[in-house]
Design a protein around this motif. Structure first.
Motif, PDB file in Angstrom:
ATOM      1  N   ILE A 243       0.554  -1.070   0.164  1.00 43.44           N
ATOM      2  CA  ILE A 243      -0.073  -0.046   0.378  1.00 43.44           C
ATOM      3  C   ILE A 243       0.621   1.038  -0.151  1.00 43.44           C
ATOM      4  O   ILE A 243       2.081   1.511   0.959  1.00 43.44           O
ATOM      5  CB  ILE A 243      -0.788   0.071   1.326  1.00 43.44           C
ATOM      6  N   THR A 244       0.728   1.841  -1.161  1.00 42.52           N
ATOM      7  CA  THR A 244       1.620   3.334  -0.864  1.00 42.52           C
ATOM      8  C   THR A 244       0.567   4.469   0.123  1.00 42.52           C
ATOM      9  O   THR A 244      -0.436   4.128  -0.633  1.00 42.52           O
ATOM     10  CB  THR A 244       1.658   3.901  -2.256  1.00 42.52           C
ATOM     11  N   GLY A 245       0.987   4.918  -0.059  1.00 42.16           N
ATOM     12  CA  GLY A 245      -0.018   6.459   1.076  1.00 42.16           C
ATOM     13  C   GLY A 245      -0.498   5.715   2.030  1.00 42.16           C
ATOM     14  O   GLY A 245      -1.628   5.769   2.775  1.00 42.16           O
ATOM     15  N   ILE A 246       0.214   4.586   2.814  1.00 47.56           N
ATOM     16  CA  ILE A 246      -0.810   3.535   4.081  1.00 47.56           C
ATOM     17  C   ILE A 246      -0.684   4.520   4.999  1.00 47.56           C
ATOM     18  O   ILE A 246      -1.531   4.040   5.954  1.00 47.56           O
ATOM     19  CB  ILE A 246       0.254   2.390   3.985  1.00 47.56           C
TER      20      ILE A 246
ATOM     21  N   GLY B 211      -2.064   7.622   5.674  1.00 46.84           N
ATOM     22  CA  GLY B 211      -3.207   8.560   4.692  1.00 46.84           C
ATOM     23  C   GLY B 211      -4.445   7.890   5.275  1.00 46.84           C
ATOM     24  O   GLY B 211      -4.651   6.815   6.355  1.00 46.84           O
ATOM     25  N   GLN B 212      -5.890   8.342   5.671  1.00 49.23           N
ATOM     26  CA  GLN B 212      -6.980   8.020   5.400  1.00 49.23           C
ATOM     27  C   GLN B 212      -6.916   6.513   5.235  1.00 49.23           C
ATOM     28  O   GLN B 212      -7.923   6.230   5.691  1.00 49.23           O
ATOM     29  CB  GLN B 212      -8.000   9.024   5.804  1.00 49.23           C
ATOM     30  N   ASP B 213      -7.004   6.549   3.771  1.00 52.65           N
ATOM     31  CA  ASP B 213      -7.336   5.655   3.359  1.00 52.65           C
ATOM     32  C   ASP B 213      -6.783   4.188   3.441  1.00 52.65           C
ATOM     33  O   ASP B 213      -7.302   3.353   3.659  1.00 52.65           O
ATOM     34  CB  ASP B 213      -7.816   5.102   1.971  1.00 52.65           C
ATOM     35  N   GLY B 214      -4.987   4.818   3.341  1.00 58.39           N
ATOM     36  CA  GLY B 214      -4.263   3.617   3.488  1.00 58.39           C
ATOM     37  C   GLY B 214      -4.115   2.773   5.381  1.00 58.39           C
ATOM     38  O   GLY B 214      -4.568   1.389   5.185  1.00 58.39           O
ATOM     39  N   SER B 215      -5.347   3.798   6.539  1.00 56.89           N
ATOM     40  CA  SER B 215      -5.192   2.984   7.775  1.00 56.89           C
ATOM     41  C   SER B 215      -6.278   2.284   7.643  1.00 56.89           C
ATOM     42  O   SER B 215      -6.592   1.087   8.432  1.00 56.89           O
ATOM     43  CB  SER B 215      -5.431   4.088   8.123  1.00 56.89           C
ATOM     44  N   TYR B 216      -7.283   2.065   6.961  1.00 58.08           N
ATOM     45  CA  TYR B 216      -8.809   1.879   6.779  1.00 58.08           C
ATOM     46  C   TYR B 216      -8.395   0.835   6.125  1.00 58.08           C
ATOM     47  O   TYR B 216      -8.779  -0.710   6.281  1.00 58.08           O
ATOM     48  CB  TYR B 216     -10.018   2.176   6.610  1.00 58.08           C
ATOM     49  N   LEU B 217      -7.566   0.641   4.916  1.00 55.42           N
ATOM     50  CA  LEU B 217      -7.030  -0.473   3.772  1.00 55.42           C
ATOM     51  C   LEU B 217      -6.326  -1.699   4.453  1.00 55.42           C
ATOM     52  O   LEU B 217      -6.848  -2.879   4.551  1.00 55.42           O
ATOM     53  CB  LEU B 217      -6.338   0.423   2.454  1.00 55.42           C
ATOM     54  N   THR B 218      -5.320  -0.966   5.091  1.00 58.11           N
ATOM     55  CA  THR B 218      -4.898  -1.442   6.093  1.00 58.11           C
ATOM     56  C   THR B 218      -5.971  -2.665   7.234  1.00 58.11           C
ATOM     57  O   THR B 218      -5.336  -3.960   7.918  1.00 58.11           O
ATOM     58  CB  THR B 218      -3.245  -0.904   6.933  1.00 58.11           C
TER      59      THR B 218
ATOM     60  N   VAL C 208       0.438  -7.327   5.038  1.00 57.57           N
ATOM     61  CA  VAL C 208       0.666  -5.956   4.315  1.00 57.57           C
ATOM     62  C   VAL C 208       2.026  -5.120   4.630  1.00 57.57           C
ATOM     63  O   VAL C 208       3.120  -5.039   5.677  1.00 57.57           O
ATOM     64  CB  VAL C 208      -0.156  -4.869   5.350  1.00 57.57           C
ATOM     65  N   TYR C 209       2.524  -4.781   3.013  1.00 58.10           N
ATOM     66  CA  TYR C 209       3.856  -4.020   3.078  1.00 58.10           C
ATOM     67  C   TYR C 209       3.312  -3.216   2.871  1.00 58.10           C
ATOM     68  O   TYR C 209       2.603  -1.443   2.638  1.00 58.10           O
ATOM     69  CB  TYR C 209       4.687  -4.577   2.250  1.00 58.10           C
ATOM     70  N   GLY C 210       4.285  -1.521   3.148  1.00 61.86           N
ATOM     71  CA  GLY C 210       3.825  -0.017   2.949  1.00 61.86           C
ATOM     72  C   GLY C 210       4.830   1.405   2.492  1.00 61.86           C
ATOM     73  O   GLY C 210       5.897   0.544   3.317  1.00 61.86           O
ATOM     74  N   PHE C 211       4.455   2.000   2.465  1.00 61.28           N
ATOM     75  CA  PHE C 211       6.300   3.076   2.023  1.00 61.28           C
ATOM     76  C   PHE C 211       5.614   4.212   3.345  1.00 61.28           C
ATOM     77  O   PHE C 211       4.377   4.432   3.210  1.00 61.28           O
ATOM     78  CB  PHE C 211       5.942   4.029   1.343  1.00 61.28           C
TER      79      PHE C 211
ATOM     80  N   ASN D   8      -1.741   1.571  15.829  1.00 61.62           N
ATOM     81  CA  ASN D   8      -2.095   0.335  16.525  1.00 61.62           C
ATOM     82  C   ASN D   8      -1.817  -0.593  15.602  1.00 61.62           C
ATOM     83  O   ASN D   8      -2.354  -1.938  16.610  1.00 61.62           O
ATOM     84  CB  ASN D   8      -3.634   0.632  17.305  1.00 61.62           C
ATOM     85  N   LEU D   9      -0.722  -0.512  14.288  1.00 60.54           N
ATOM     86  CA  LEU D   9      -0.848  -1.369  13.078  1.00 60.54           C
ATOM     87  C   LEU D   9       0.480  -1.951  13.514  1.00 60.54           C
ATOM     88  O   LEU D   9       0.844  -2.849  12.398  1.00 60.54           O
ATOM     89  CB  LEU D   9      -1.436  -1.824  12.262  1.00 60.54           C
TER      90      LEU D   9
END
Ligand code: NAP
Ligand code: GDD
Length: 319
Positions: free
Chosen positions: A7-10, A12-19, A29-32, A48-49
């Motif tokens: 997930i790029t933009g992890i 951000g708002q959507d990145g956190s819910y998507l994670t 899950v991997y992120g930048f 918390n993740l």
């Protein structure tokens, strides 16, 4: 072993819910994360993740960081959520906006082609791409012409087109989610929903008296980020790559939102809201109302949150 998602933009708002959503489904899950001088606040939304995600420094403008991650992880699914996502600020920093939101996607696609050609790619496209275009029934859908009215919208249209081009030319599994506005308690403070709700609460507590806004007459189709990240995964798990509108099909003006929020706090918005030209945009998208029939039919997606529930959740958070 579960699927691997990058997930790029992890942060951000959507990145956190998507994670959260993907971890619940058993994904790795991997992120930048970008380098920031204030490290303390950078990962607030995913604090918390942190034990459950693999976070590395990276930037959409730094091709080498994308190459390294794709080579190391070889993800099954890539969610490209990274963006300078504020429309008005895109007039202040147009070059950075275009570099990240348009050329960043080109960097990603080129890297995928070489390093992870079997990965499926989700691109965070936007209703801002429509500009002031709508169909005869006053709605926007996948086939509505796109005439963006901001550097942000222009950059998003470029990346939307690249995704379609690489899908056809190089047979990549690359899909666009054309998402209408979506909000939550994790929405940035300078977007209009959070700005209105957070400041109305401060007014109700007697801490401030005035809220300065720009154009009150534009209309938006607002949903909840939690519902919209579910759609992202459905889009990538459809049998073929395609483009999908995600929306609620209801529209309200900024003035309507002010009325609703202030009246829930037993206040009259007209006593507190002032117009400051600073917040009026050089050009404005005045009306959004999305028809998501295709997503409902093909993906079986529909929103669970009503507008009322979204506002109540945000109000409760700030209260
Ligand atoms: P957001 O909260 O602003 O998050 C944007 C993310 O992108 C942040 O993690 C940010 O990192 C990261 N980012 C910015 N520039 C970057 C760069 N050069 N390299 C790597 N990462 C970078 O946005 P959101 O509301 O979650 O939206 C997610 C995506 O959906 C965005 O692409 C947005 O344009 C699109 N979209 C949003 C909506 C909506 O209503 N929310 C609707 C349609 C489309 P930092 O925290 O370090 O800045
Ligand atoms: N931010 C902001 N601040 N907006 C204001 C203000 C203010 O003080 N006053 C009025 N507005 C109006 C804007 O002019 C716009 O018409 C509307 O409120 C919504 O503004 P934002 O909440 O900033 O969202 P947006 O619609 O410009 O962009 C969001 O939605 C897009 C999808 O349509 C962002 O999330 C984009 O990233 C996303 O692509």
């Amino acid at each position: 072993m579960g699927k691997k998602a990058f997930i790029t933009g992890i942060t951000g708002q959507d990145g956190s819910y998507l994670t959260e959503h993907l971890l619940d489904l058993g994904y790795e899950v991997y992120g930048f994360a970008r380098r920031n001088s204030v490290t303390e606040h950078q990962q607030t939304r995913i604090e918390n993740l942190m034990n459950n995600v693999d976070l590395t420094y990276g930037d959409m403008l730094d091709q080498s960081s994308i190459d390294k991650l794709l080579k190391r992880v070889n993800p099954d699914e890539i969610y490209n959520l990274a963006a300078q996502s504020h429309v008005r600020i895109s007039f202040d920093v147009p070059q950075f906006t275009v570099q990240t939101n348009a050329l960043g996607v080109l960097n990603l696609l080129e890297s995928v082609k070489i390093n992870a050609p079997n990965a499926k790619i989700y691109q965070a496209s936007s209703s801002e791409m429509f500009g002031n275009s709508r169909d005869a029934d006053n709605m926007q859908r996948e086939t509505t012409p796109m005439h963006p009215v901001s550097p942000y919208g222009c950059a998003k249209l470029f990346s939307y087109s690249l995704i379609r081009n690489y899908r056809k030319a190089f047979k990549l599994f690359a899909s666009n989610g054309i998402l209408f506005n979506h909000e939550s308690p994790r929405r940035g403070a300078n977007f209009v929903t959070t700005k209105i709700i957070k400041n109305a609460v401060l007014i109700s507590k007697g801490k401030i008296n005035t809220l300065e806004l720009g154009n009150l007459d534009s209309k938006r189709d607002w949903g909840h980020s939690k519902d919209y990240v579910r759609a992202m995964r459905l889009i990538l798990n459809h049998t073929e790559p395609d483009d999908f509108v995600i929306s609620t099909g209801e529209t309200k003006s900024i003035r309507d939102l002010c009325k609703i929020v202030f009246s829930k706090l037993n206040l009259n918005y007209e006593d507190h809201v002032k117009i400051n030209p600073k917040y009026v945009r050089p050009d404005e998208l005045s009306y959004l109302c999305g028809d998501c029939s295709k997503s409902k039919k093909i993906l079986g997606w529909k929103p669970k949150y009503s507008f009322e529930e979204l506002v109540d959740e945000m109000l409760e958070y700030f209260l």
